[in-house]
Design a protein around this motif. Structure first.
Motif, PDB file in Angstrom:
ATOM      1  N   SER A 128       0.831  -1.216   0.000  1.00  0.00           N
ATOM      2  CA  SER A 128       0.000   0.000   0.000  1.00  0.00           C
ATOM      3  C   SER A 128       0.864   1.265   0.000  1.00  0.00           C
ATOM      4  O   SER A 128       2.055   1.230   0.359  1.00  0.00           O
ATOM      5  CB  SER A 128      -0.895  -0.026   1.254  1.00  0.00           C
ATOM      6  OG  SER A 128      -1.634   1.171   1.378  1.00  0.00           O
ATOM      7  N   ASP A 181       4.504  -7.738   3.688  1.00  0.00           N
ATOM      8  CA  ASP A 181       3.363  -6.998   4.258  1.00  0.00           C
ATOM      9  C   ASP A 181       2.485  -7.999   4.998  1.00  0.00           C
ATOM     10  O   ASP A 181       2.779  -9.206   5.035  1.00  0.00           O
ATOM     11  CB  ASP A 181       2.574  -6.276   3.147  1.00  0.00           C
ATOM     12  CG  ASP A 181       1.910  -4.981   3.667  1.00  0.00           C
ATOM     13  OD1 ASP A 181       1.140  -5.067   4.654  1.00  0.00           O
ATOM     14  OD2 ASP A 181       2.161  -3.908   3.106  1.00  0.00           O
ATOM     15  N   TYR A 191       3.403   7.901  17.841  1.00  0.00           N
ATOM     16  CA  TYR A 191       3.839   7.902  16.439  1.00  0.00           C
ATOM     17  C   TYR A 191       5.143   8.699  16.242  1.00  0.00           C
ATOM     18  O   TYR A 191       6.129   8.186  15.723  1.00  0.00           O
ATOM     19  CB  TYR A 191       2.723   8.458  15.541  1.00  0.00           C
ATOM     20  CG  TYR A 191       3.084   8.440  14.075  1.00  0.00           C
ATOM     21  CD1 TYR A 191       2.970   7.264  13.328  1.00  0.00           C
ATOM     22  CD2 TYR A 191       3.570   9.579  13.424  1.00  0.00           C
ATOM     23  CE1 TYR A 191       3.320   7.235  11.979  1.00  0.00           C
ATOM     24  CE2 TYR A 191       3.926   9.557  12.082  1.00  0.00           C
ATOM     25  CZ  TYR A 191       3.789   8.378  11.368  1.00  0.00           C
ATOM     26  OH  TYR A 191       4.145   8.357  10.031  1.00  0.00           O
ATOM     27  N   THR A 228      -2.171   8.780   1.279  1.00  0.00           N
ATOM     28  CA  THR A 228      -2.170   7.312   1.301  1.00  0.00           C
ATOM     29  C   THR A 228      -3.297   6.869   2.243  1.00  0.00           C
ATOM     30  O   THR A 228      -3.847   7.695   2.978  1.00  0.00           O
ATOM     31  CB  THR A 228      -0.845   6.763   1.872  1.00  0.00           C
ATOM     32  OG1 THR A 228      -0.776   7.122   3.261  1.00  0.00           O
ATOM     33  CG2 THR A 228       0.378   7.295   1.153  1.00  0.00           C
TER      34      THR A 228
HETATM   35  P1  NAD Z   1      -0.048   2.789   4.124  1.00  0.00           P
HETATM   36  O1  NAD Z   1      -0.998   2.497   5.220  1.00  0.00           O
HETATM   37  O2  NAD Z   1      -0.567   3.051   2.762  1.00  0.00           O
HETATM   38  O3  NAD Z   1       1.058   1.636   4.023  1.00  0.00           O
HETATM   39  C1  NAD Z   1       1.639   1.062   5.156  1.00  0.00           C
HETATM   40  C2  NAD Z   1       1.804  -0.430   4.922  1.00  0.00           C
HETATM   41  O4  NAD Z   1       2.374  -1.003   6.110  1.00  0.00           O
HETATM   42  C3  NAD Z   1       0.474  -1.157   4.666  1.00  0.00           C
HETATM   43  O5  NAD Z   1       0.544  -1.932   3.485  1.00  0.00           O
HETATM   44  C4  NAD Z   1       0.297  -2.018   5.897  1.00  0.00           C
HETATM   45  O6  NAD Z   1      -0.384  -3.234   5.665  1.00  0.00           O
HETATM   46  C5  NAD Z   1       1.754  -2.248   6.324  1.00  0.00           C
HETATM   47  N1  NAD Z   1       1.775  -2.684   7.706  1.00  0.00           N
HETATM   48  C6  NAD Z   1       1.135  -2.132   8.763  1.00  0.00           C
HETATM   49  N2  NAD Z   1       1.275  -2.885   9.860  1.00  0.00           N
HETATM   50  C7  NAD Z   1       2.046  -3.946   9.501  1.00  0.00           C
HETATM   51  C8  NAD Z   1       2.524  -5.092  10.200  1.00  0.00           C
HETATM   52  N3  NAD Z   1       2.204  -5.311  11.484  1.00  0.00           N
HETATM   53  N4  NAD Z   1       3.273  -5.969   9.521  1.00  0.00           N
HETATM   54  C9  NAD Z   1       3.560  -5.781   8.197  1.00  0.00           C
HETATM   55  N5  NAD Z   1       3.122  -4.724   7.486  1.00  0.00           N
HETATM   56  C10 NAD Z   1       2.369  -3.820   8.129  1.00  0.00           C
HETATM   57  O7  NAD Z   1       0.794   4.045   4.642  1.00  0.00           O
HETATM   58  P2  NAD Z   1       1.916   4.957   3.967  1.00  0.00           P
HETATM   59  O8  NAD Z   1       1.485   6.343   4.185  1.00  0.00           O
HETATM   60  O9  NAD Z   1       2.298   4.487   2.620  1.00  0.00           O
HETATM   61  O10 NAD Z   1       3.117   4.692   4.981  1.00  0.00           O
HETATM   62  C11 NAD Z   1       4.397   4.234   4.577  1.00  0.00           C
HETATM   63  C12 NAD Z   1       5.411   4.764   5.566  1.00  0.00           C
HETATM   64  O11 NAD Z   1       5.496   6.184   5.435  1.00  0.00           O
HETATM   65  C13 NAD Z   1       5.054   4.504   7.028  1.00  0.00           C
HETATM   66  O12 NAD Z   1       6.217   4.133   7.725  1.00  0.00           O
HETATM   67  C14 NAD Z   1       4.554   5.849   7.506  1.00  0.00           C
HETATM   68  O13 NAD Z   1       4.714   6.010   8.897  1.00  0.00           O
HETATM   69  C15 NAD Z   1       5.424   6.785   6.710  1.00  0.00           C
HETATM   70  N6  NAD Z   1       4.883   8.134   6.590  1.00  0.00           N
HETATM   71  C16 NAD Z   1       3.669   8.350   6.020  1.00  0.00           C
HETATM   72  C17 NAD Z   1       3.182   9.647   5.926  1.00  0.00           C
HETATM   73  C18 NAD Z   1       1.846   9.937   5.311  1.00  0.00           C
HETATM   74  O14 NAD Z   1       1.343  11.080   5.476  1.00  0.00           O
HETATM   75  N7  NAD Z   1       1.234   9.025   4.586  1.00  0.00           N
HETATM   76  C19 NAD Z   1       3.938  10.703   6.437  1.00  0.00           C
HETATM   77  C20 NAD Z   1       5.183  10.446   7.000  1.00  0.00           C
HETATM   78  C21 NAD Z   1       5.655   9.149   7.077  1.00  0.00           C
END
Ligand code: NAD
Length: 253
Positions: free
Chosen positions: A11, A32, A151, A186
């Motif tokens: 994702s 994942d 977080y 996302t």
């Molecule tokens: P997302 O929810 O689209 O993707 C995160 C993925 O992590 C998902 O596919 C989910 O199934 C997987 N995941 C969650 N728990 C899990 C577990 N226990 N075991 C295995 N996989 C697991 O979110 P995203 O926004 O693409 O996030 C990606 C990274 O970017 C994350 O580390 C997030 O903290 C970071 N991030 C996101 C943002 C934002 O605004 N979207 C901002 C800063 C940092």
């Protein structure tokens, strides 16, 4: 064929990186909860062990690129789960895959967040226990805390875990850096933005560029950080957040 291991590949940002690396001809080992090459729950010891063992197996012990994107958002009630995935799910794989990266001068990007410096106490017991790798103690300190409180601490600690490893890993010929994205469209971001309470604090975060990022914009910078052009970067925490961190902390970097 070069191999890329990507956590959170199903994702958002991880999926976007996966598409780009596939197009570049990498063999992809996605990790994942479901739907990827390796289905593993990175909040548990067992899941982390499964992920490491299978990744080493499927890559023949040679990992050219590692992207640690799996994560949970601060809108979740369960702060312990947020720390387990965001910190231990990342750092355990990092260390468990080190030799396979060193074997081929691998490059790593860990996804932190610009939340790493938002209202986070760098000296808190939680950050200390995370950096000590003491999961039981970290869970005790976190207790019943909401994900919103954990977080940023988990993202702060993972960025420092990268910094702490940068020297040794550089000498082992591994390029190790982190990216600190801001708000990115996302499913995780949607979960926070649409949350009845957390959504209000999300709205209050200033973005000089006046819009959230697309996952492609973050993945593009990650792609650069994994490329030969970024060979001299080591231990860098790269903010890609439309100017939010610069606005909130203009005199810090
Ligand atoms: P997302 O929810 O689209 O993707 C995160 C993925 O992590 C998902 O596919 C989910 O199934 C997987 N995941 C969650 N728990 C899990 C577990 N226990 N075991 C295995 N996989 C697991 O979110 P995203 O926004 O693409 O996030 C990606 C990274 O970017 C994350 O580390 C997030 O903290 C970071 N991030 C996101 C943002 C934002 O605004 N979207 C901002 C800063 C940092």
């Amino acid at each position: 064929m070069k191999t890329a291991v990507i956590t959170g590949a199903a994702s958002g940002i991880g999926a976007c990186v996966k598409t780009r690396m596939k197009a570049q001809g990498y063999k992809i080992i996605g990790i994942d909860l479901q739907g990827e090459t390796i289905n593993a729950d990175l909040s548990t010891d067992d899941g982390r062990r499964t992920a490491i063992t299978h990744a080493l197996d499927l890559s023949d012990g040679k990992i050219d690129r590692l992207i640690l994107a799996a994560g949970l958002g601060g809108h979740l009630d369960n702060g312990q789960l947020v720390a387990k995935v965001n910190y231990f799910g990342a750092v355990t794989l990092l260390d468990g895959l080190k030799d396979a990266l060193a074997a081929v001068q691998g490059r790593v990007v860990v996804i932190s967040s610009n939340s790493a410096q938002m209202r986070t106490d760098p000296d808190s017991d939680i950050v200390r226990a995370l950096l000590d790798g003491n999961e039981d103690e970290a869970m005790q300190h976190i207790g019943e805390s909401h994900g919103a409180l954990i977080y940023g601490l988990s993202k702060h600690a993972i960025a420092r875990a990268v910094r702490r490893r940068a020297a040794d890993w550089g000498q082992a010929n591994i390029t190790l850096n982190a990216i600190a994205p801001g708000m990115t469209e996302t499913p995780m971001f949607r979960g926070a933005a649409d949350h009845p309470v957390i959504g209000k604090s999300v709205d209050a975060i200033p973005i000089p560029k006046t819009r959230v990022a697309s996952p492609e914009e973050i993945a593009g910078v990650i792609e650069f950080m994994l490329s030969d052009a970024a060979d001299y970067m080591q231990g860098s925490i790269i903010y890609v957040d439309g100017g939010t961190d610069a606005q909130l902390r203009p005199d810090a970097f």
